[in-house]
Structure formats: structure tokens, C-alpha cells
Motif scaffolding. Structure first.
Motif, PDB file in Angstrom:
ATOM      1  N   VAL A  67     -42.668  -4.815 -41.453  1.00 34.77           N
ATOM      2  CA  VAL A  67     -43.256  -3.570 -41.950  1.00 34.77           C
ATOM      3  C   VAL A  67     -43.380  -3.606 -43.468  1.00 34.77           C
ATOM      4  O   VAL A  67     -44.396  -3.200 -44.029  1.00 34.77           O
ATOM      5  N   SER A  68     -42.361  -4.140 -44.147  1.00 34.88           N
ATOM      6  CA  SER A  68     -42.470  -4.118 -45.601  1.00 34.88           C
ATOM      7  C   SER A  68     -43.549  -5.089 -46.086  1.00 34.88           C
ATOM      8  O   SER A  68     -44.240  -4.799 -47.051  1.00 34.88           O
ATOM      9  N   HIS A  69     -43.737  -6.208 -45.403  1.00 36.51           N
ATOM     10  CA  HIS A  69     -44.834  -7.101 -45.793  1.00 36.51           C
ATOM     11  C   HIS A  69     -46.192  -6.471 -45.496  1.00 36.51           C
ATOM     12  O   HIS A  69     -47.126  -6.590 -46.273  1.00 36.51           O
ATOM     13  N   TRP A  70     -46.289  -5.813 -44.367  1.00 38.39           N
ATOM     14  CA  TRP A  70     -47.558  -5.198 -43.994  1.00 38.39           C
ATOM     15  C   TRP A  70     -47.938  -4.089 -44.987  1.00 38.39           C
ATOM     16  O   TRP A  70     -49.099  -3.908 -45.338  1.00 38.39           O
ATOM     17  N   ASN A  71     -46.936  -3.327 -45.433  1.00 36.02           N
ATOM     18  CA  ASN A  71     -47.208  -2.186 -46.301  1.00 36.02           C
ATOM     19  C   ASN A  71     -47.320  -2.535 -47.779  1.00 36.02           C
ATOM     20  O   ASN A  71     -47.733  -1.696 -48.571  1.00 36.02           O
ATOM     21  N   ALA A  72     -46.930  -3.754 -48.166  1.00 33.58           N
ATOM     22  CA  ALA A  72     -46.929  -4.084 -49.591  1.00 33.58           C
ATOM     23  C   ALA A  72     -48.356  -4.137 -50.132  1.00 33.58           C
ATOM     24  O   ALA A  72     -49.262  -4.641 -49.477  1.00 33.58           O
ATOM     25  N   TRP A  73     -48.561  -3.603 -51.319  1.00 36.10           N
ATOM     26  CA  TRP A  73     -49.910  -3.596 -51.904  1.00 36.10           C
ATOM     27  C   TRP A  73     -49.890  -3.972 -53.369  1.00 36.10           C
ATOM     28  O   TRP A  73     -50.827  -4.544 -53.886  1.00 36.10           O
ATOM     29  N   PHE A  74     -48.757  -3.676 -54.060  1.00 36.56           N
ATOM     30  CA  PHE A  74     -48.756  -3.819 -55.507  1.00 36.56           C
ATOM     31  C   PHE A  74     -48.890  -5.286 -55.936  1.00 36.56           C
ATOM     32  O   PHE A  74     -49.683  -5.615 -56.812  1.00 36.56           O
ATOM     33  N   ASP A  75     -48.122  -6.165 -55.274  1.00 47.93           N
ATOM     34  CA  ASP A  75     -48.205  -7.580 -55.645  1.00 47.93           C
ATOM     35  C   ASP A  75     -49.594  -8.144 -55.376  1.00 47.93           C
ATOM     36  O   ASP A  75     -50.115  -8.917 -56.171  1.00 47.93           O
ATOM     37  N   GLY A  76     -50.201  -7.717 -54.271  1.00 57.25           N
ATOM     38  CA  GLY A  76     -51.566  -8.149 -53.983  1.00 57.25           C
ATOM     39  C   GLY A  76     -52.534  -7.706 -55.074  1.00 57.25           C
ATOM     40  O   GLY A  76     -53.485  -8.406 -55.397  1.00 57.25           O
ATOM     41  N   MET A  77     -52.246  -6.554 -55.647  1.00 58.97           N
ATOM     42  CA  MET A  77     -53.137  -6.005 -56.675  1.00 58.97           C
ATOM     43  C   MET A  77     -53.015  -6.775 -57.992  1.00 58.97           C
ATOM     44  O   MET A  77     -54.013  -7.031 -58.656  1.00 58.97           O
ATOM     45  N   ILE A  78     -51.773  -7.113 -58.391  1.00 59.74           N
ATOM     46  CA  ILE A  78     -51.647  -7.757 -59.702  1.00 59.74           C
ATOM     47  C   ILE A  78     -51.726  -9.282 -59.641  1.00 59.74           C
ATOM     48  O   ILE A  78     -52.084  -9.902 -60.620  1.00 59.74           O
ATOM     49  N   TYR A  79     -51.401  -9.896 -58.494  1.00 61.26           N
ATOM     50  CA  TYR A  79     -51.375 -11.360 -58.467  1.00 61.26           C
ATOM     51  C   TYR A  79     -52.648 -11.987 -57.903  1.00 61.26           C
ATOM     52  O   TYR A  79     -52.993 -13.102 -58.246  1.00 61.26           O
ATOM     53  N   ILE A  80     -53.291 -11.315 -56.963  1.00 57.97           N
ATOM     54  CA  ILE A  80     -54.420 -11.940 -56.282  1.00 57.97           C
ATOM     55  C   ILE A  80     -55.735 -11.529 -56.944  1.00 57.97           C
ATOM     56  O   ILE A  80     -55.992 -10.338 -57.142  1.00 57.97           O
TER      57      ILE A  80
END
Lengths: 312, 304
Positions: free
Chosen positions: B217-230
Motif C-alpha cells: 500500500v505504501s508503494h502504491w500510494n507514494a507520489w512525492f519521490d516519483g515527482m522529484i526523481y523521475i
């Protein structure tokens, strides 16, 4: 003979890691390495708060040291005090309400006689906790939209002018606080319900025989039975005193409401990620880390000392 | 029979009027609370299945009007939607596997008593400190950039590979395994690794299920790292993608495909159908989450 054996044995132990024990230590290595890289190195990376950081030279490169200049810069910014106030007010309200409301709801649920209804209510109120703030935030923004949100439609039916909950400094903080409660009160309720169900039922029988009515049973059996978990949750939540909720606010705020809604974490983000002012942003980060660490350490100390609670 | 007896003993004093009034109010308030949590989802669901004409004229409340699947067929044919979905699945699989590997391997030695594992206190402090203080956003970001992990899936799964809170849950569970089991295995000549795999893991399946769910669930819900790293659009995970569509709406950063989607967002139906699609996976694991969650709390509160 036996005595001698024990003696050599304990001598061996004192000397250090035995061969049989060695695999246990080897098993810890991957975890130690990953934590070192992704936790201790960034911790060391906080030194950039005392430097004029130039990204091209690298994280531990030959940067110029500037002492406390970045901290002076931060505290000379006009909105810093405002950000601090917002953070503490929002976080404080969340801490208090996230204790009181779940406890109340758990006590109310406990009074329900139909266990089916009890389960259904728990299932429904607990669900939003598992959604991300992206999803839950967009649902809220849709609901609260001044043009076509269902809340303003209902208010309109009552003859009130539309309220821009997320774009008006009079309402923003309240909206943030209550929507956070909305998302998370079910979680707390389930935690407290778990502690209520573990209370020995014979205590209720004894109280009833002594002539206690339901209200008195709640006060003298249920609440004392929950005391440990309540105090524990209270103590541990103190560590969040500077965590006003980045995930939520970053997704729901806008420049119009910076005055009442900008918090430390969003400020660090804008300074560092949007304006590439890494050093001042790290300075704010240090400030937050140190204050939080004091609160968290104190709360764990109290939990350990007075409630025999130990994490490891 | 015993249940009835207990029931009647708890209500020995005959129900008074005030008690009955209280019960009615209590039940009503709780049902209202549940409705407050439920109705917004029903509203979003109804909008997602409605014809945009009725939605734009504010006629849809809790039941679709002009039932249509067009919003769903629209988003399910978007390439960018599917690529983000794939990234998230990969992230959940890879990240979840890494989480379990690190948690189990670290929790086993730490669950031993001080005389079975020397320097245990040093180790536990090493991990415990990470819960007290962290470097925060900026040094983490700079580290990922310096390591060259930016714009790779590793930037999403490695930094949180060992979640310390879940480690605590796991080690508290391992502690409940009777040490006699371990001793027997060791006497029979099994090494620690074998004891872990053949003795500890089979008896810890409920705890492993709980922790797996939390990690997923925490991987599915994560968004911040995707926003700044990808930075490559096709590698952006689902929640980050949804953020850019549902919240950010930064037209300058959009691909042509996204722009088309954005233009169609003028009708809220597409927006609401995305919310529903992203909620479905959570809804699927929810029954399990609920079942294991309470055992998770119990695990977490075991005193060491």
C-alpha cells in the motif's frame, strides 16, 4: 568440573562474537549498509546548511563554508515566523483532535448492540486512511469546489453564498485540519476499539452486579481499560509537533493561502526543489529535525520510563 | 446461553427512557459519520458513470444520470495512463520484494536476546536513531542525484528499502516464536539461515502477510519521490501521474497525449473515473488489510 566449564564458557562470551553467532551478525550487514547509505549519508549531508552549496561540486565536495549565514537568511525572510505559526497551529490541532475524536467514536461504537452495524461502520470510516492524499485530496477538491462542488450546492440550497474553502484564508486551516481528521479518525478508532475488546468482560459483569449502569461502566471500566493506550498514543504523537502534513497541504494549497497554510515542509520544498536554494532549505531542515528530535526523544523517554513501552 | 446470561446481567437495571434516547442518538450519529465517509465516494462514482451533460449542469448526486462508460473507455485507451500503471506495478513488485528481504533478514538477528547476539544494543540504536532524526528532503535528493539513480526505478525502491517501523513489527513477532524451536533446529545442525527459512518463516506467515500489505500500500500510494526523481514521462508512477492530471494541470509540462486528456477534463467525468480506477486496487486488498491490521497493532504494542 562443571564450574570450570561455565567459567571458560563465560570467558569466551565476554571475549566477543562466537563462531556460532557469526551468521547473525552477517545477516545484519545488508540492512546496516542500506540504512547507512540512505539515512546516515543524508544526515551527514545536512552540513550543506553551513556551506554555500554548488551542486556541480557534489554532496561532499569542496564547498565554501559560510557559518550561520544560511540560518540568518532564513530568519530574515519576512514569512518565516508565519510559516512556523501555521505549522504549530495545524499540527497541534491535528494532534489534539486525532486523539479526542477517535476515542469518542470508539466509545460510541462500543455502545452499539448490533455487532454487524459495528463492523460495517468501522469498515466504512477506516477506508479513507488507505488512500493517498492525491486521491483523497482530489475527491475533497471536487466536493468543496465553489462552482460545482456538492458541499456548496447544499449550502446554496440553504441560501448561503458559495465558500471557497481551499482558496480563502479564513477557511483554509480549518479545512485542512478537518479533512485530515476525516481521512484518519477511522484508523484511530480501530486502534482504540482493539483495546476496548481486550478488556476482561468479567469486569463489566462485576460492575453490573455492583449496580453500575452503562454510563458508569464506561467511566469506571472502559476508560480505565483504555488508559494505557490513550496515554501512549498521546505521548508518541507529540513527535509530530512540526509535522503539519506535507502530503496533504502540498496537494491542496495555492499561493493565495500561503498566509495561513504554508508550513515548514512546503517552504523547504519550494526553497530547495523549485528555487534550487539547497543550503537555506537544508538549514530549515536542520531546524525542524533538531526540534522534532527533542520532542520524539522526550516522548519515547516518557513512554519507556512511565509506561514500560519500548520499541525494540 | 452464557452469552444471553452476560447480556442480561449487563442490562440488569431496566432500560430507562434516557438510555433509549441515548441509544437512538448514538446510532444515528454513527450512521451519519459512516455516510459522511461513504457518500463522497458514491458521488464520485456516480459522476464517473454519468453523461457529461448532466454533470456539467450539476444534476448528478448519488446515482448516475445518462449512464455511460465513455469516461472509462477514454482513460483506458490512454498510453500514458497504462505506462504509469505498469511503472506502479513494477514498483510494488520490486519494492515490496526488497522490503521483505531487508525486513526479514534484519529482524531475525535483532529478535534474539542480548546474550545470543552480542552488541544487540548497538545495533538496535543504529536502527532506532533513524526514527528520531533524518536528513530530510534536500540531502536525500542531492544523494540520489549524486549516485546517478535519478530517473530510474531504483530511486523509488532503494531509499525506503528497510522501513524501520515494519522492522519493529516483524521482530516483535519473531520474538514470540518459542526459543525452544530454534534450539532444537540448531542442535539438529541447521544453521541460522536455515532456521530462519524453515522454522521462523512458516510460523510467521500472518505477520509477513500484514507487513507485505503495508509495504504494497505504501508503494502504491507514494507520489512525492516519483515527482522529484523521475523525469521521463513514461517512467512516472501512477500516483504522480494522477497528481499531474488531477491537481497540477501544468500545461507546459504536458505531452500531446496528456494535453488531449486535459482538454477533455473540462468534463469532470474523466477526472472522477481516474479517481475510481486508482482506488480499485486499494479496494481489492482492503478486506485483507482490515483483517490483518488489528493483528498488526497487537504486534506493534508487544513490549520488549
Amino acid at each position: 568440573m562443571t564450574q570450570k566449564n561455565t567459567a571458560t564458557h563465560s570467558h569466551k562470551r565476554r571475549r566477543g562474537i562466537s563462531r556460532a553467532e557469526l551468521p547473525l551478525h552477517l545477516m545484519l550487514i545488508p540492512g546496516i549498509v542500506i540504512i547507512f547509505i540512505f539515512h546516515y549519508i543524508p544526515l551527514g549531508g545536512l552540513v550543506i546548511a553551513f556551506q554555500r552549496f554548488i551542486p556541480a561540486k557534489g554532496l561532499f565536495g569542496n564547498q565554501k563554508w559560510v557559518g550561520l549565514q544560511n540560518f540568518e537568511y532564513i530568519f530574515s525572510m519576512p514569512n518565516t515566523m508565519n510559516v512556523l505559526t501555521n505549522t504549530v497551529v495545524i499540527a497541534g490541532a491535528k494532534i489534539v483532535l486525532n486523539l479526542i475524536i477517535p476515542i469518542t467514536v470508539a466509545l460510541m461504537l462500543n455502545e452499539l448492540q448490533s455487532s454487524k452495524l459495528k463492523r460495517t461502520v468501522q469498515t466504512v470510516i477506516y477506508f479513507p486512511h488507505f488512500l493517498s492524499w492525491i486521491i483523497f485530496g482530489s475527491i475533497i477538491m471536487d466536493l468543496l469546489s465553489p462552482q460545482n462542488g456538492i458541499v456548496n450546492k447544499l449550502l446554496g440550497a440553504l441560501g448561503t453564498d458559495p465558500i471557497f474553502f481551499l482558496g480563502d484564508n479564513r477557511y483554509f486551516r480549518q479545512t485542512i485540519i478537518w479533512t485530515d481528521i476525516w481521512k484518519n479518525f477511522g484508523y484511530g478508532t480501530v486502534v482504540y476499539m482493539a483495546s476496548i475488546t481486550s478488556i476482561d468482560p468479567t469486569l463489566y459483569e462485576a460492575a453490573a452486579i455492583d449496580g453500575a449502569n452503562r454510563c458508569q461502566q464506561t467511566r469506571h471500566v472502559t476508560l480505565p481499560g483504555m488508559r494505557m493506550i490513550i496515554v501512549l498514543m498521546m505521548v508518541l504523537s507529540l513527535g509530530n509537533v512540526l509535522n503539519a502534513g506535507f502530503d496533504q497541504i502540498y496537494n491542496m494549497y495555492s499561493p493565495i493561502v500561503y498566509e495561513t497554510g504554508d508550513i515548514i515542509d512546503t517552504m523547504v520544498y519550494r526553497l530547495g526543489m523549485e528555487n534550487a536554494k539547497y543550503s537555506p532549505a537544508a538549514a530549515v531542515g536542520i531546524f525542524k529535525s533538531v526540534v522534532s528530535m527533542v520532542f520524539i526523544s522526550a516522548s519515547y523517554y516518557v513512554a519507556d520510563r512511565f509506561f514500560d513501552y519500548r520499541l525494540f | 446461553m452464557t452469552a444471553t446470561a452476560r447480556h442480561s446481567s449487563r442490562n440488569r437495571i431496566r432500560e430507562s427512557t434516557s438510555r433509549r434516547v441515548f441509544r437512538v442518538i448514538n446510532t444515528t450519529v454513527l450512521i451519519l459519520l459512516a455516510l459522511i465517509c461513504l457518500l463522497p465516494f458514491i458521488n464520485v462514482l456516480a459522476i464517473s458513470f454519468s453523461d457529461s451533460f448532466f454533470v456539467d449542469s450539476n444534476q448528478v448526486y448519488f446515482w448516475p444520470k445518462g449512464f455511460t462508460l465513455s469516461a472509462y473507455t477514454y482513460i483506458l485507451t490512454r498510453a500514458s495512463f497504462w505506462s504509469s500503471f505498469r511503472t506502479s506495478l513494477l514498483r510494488v513488485a520490486l519494492g515490496g520484494a526488497l522490503n521483505l528481504f531487508f525486513i526479514i533478514l534484519t529482524a531475525y538477528p535483532l529478535s534474539k536476546s542480548n546474550d545470543r547476539l552480542h552488541f544487540r544494543n548497538v545495533y538496535t540504536w543504529y536502527f532506532f536513531i533513524t526514527m528520531l532524526i533524518s536528513g530530510g528532503m534536500i540531502p536525500n535528493y542531492l544523494l540520489i542525484c549524486n549516485m546517478g539513480l535519478r530517473d530510474t526505478i531504483w530511486s523509488l525502491v532503494l531509499p525506503g528499502a528497510l522501513p524501520v517501523f515494519n522492522l519493529v513489527l516483524m521482530l516483535n513477532f519473531f520474538r514470540q516464536v518459542p526459543p525452544a524451536l530454534e534450539d532444537a533446529a540448531l542442535i539438529d545442525g541447521a544453521g541460522h539461515l536455515r532456521t530462519l527459512v524453515q522454522i521462523y518463516l512458516p510460523v510467521s506467515l500472518p505477520a509477513i502477510a500484514t507487513i507485505t500489505l503495508f509495504c504494497i500500500v505504501s508503494h502504491w500510494n507514494a507520489w512525492f519521490d516519483g515527482m522529484i526523481y523521475i523525469t521521463t514521462p513514461s517512467r512516472i508512477p501512477m500516483q504522480t501521474y494522477l497528481r499531474s492530471i488531477l491537481i497540477d494541470m501544468n500545461i507546459a509540462e504536458m505531452s500531446a497525449d496528456d494535453y488531449e486528456l486535459y482538454a477533455s477534463l473540462a468534463n469532470r467525468t474523466v477526472k472522477c473515473s481516474q479517481i475510481i480506477v486508482a482506488t480499485i486496487p486499494i479496494l481489492c486488498v482492503y478486506p485483507f488489510l482490515q483483517r490483518y491490521f488489528v493483528s498488526g497493532i497487537v504486534l506493534g504494542s508487544v513490549k520488549g
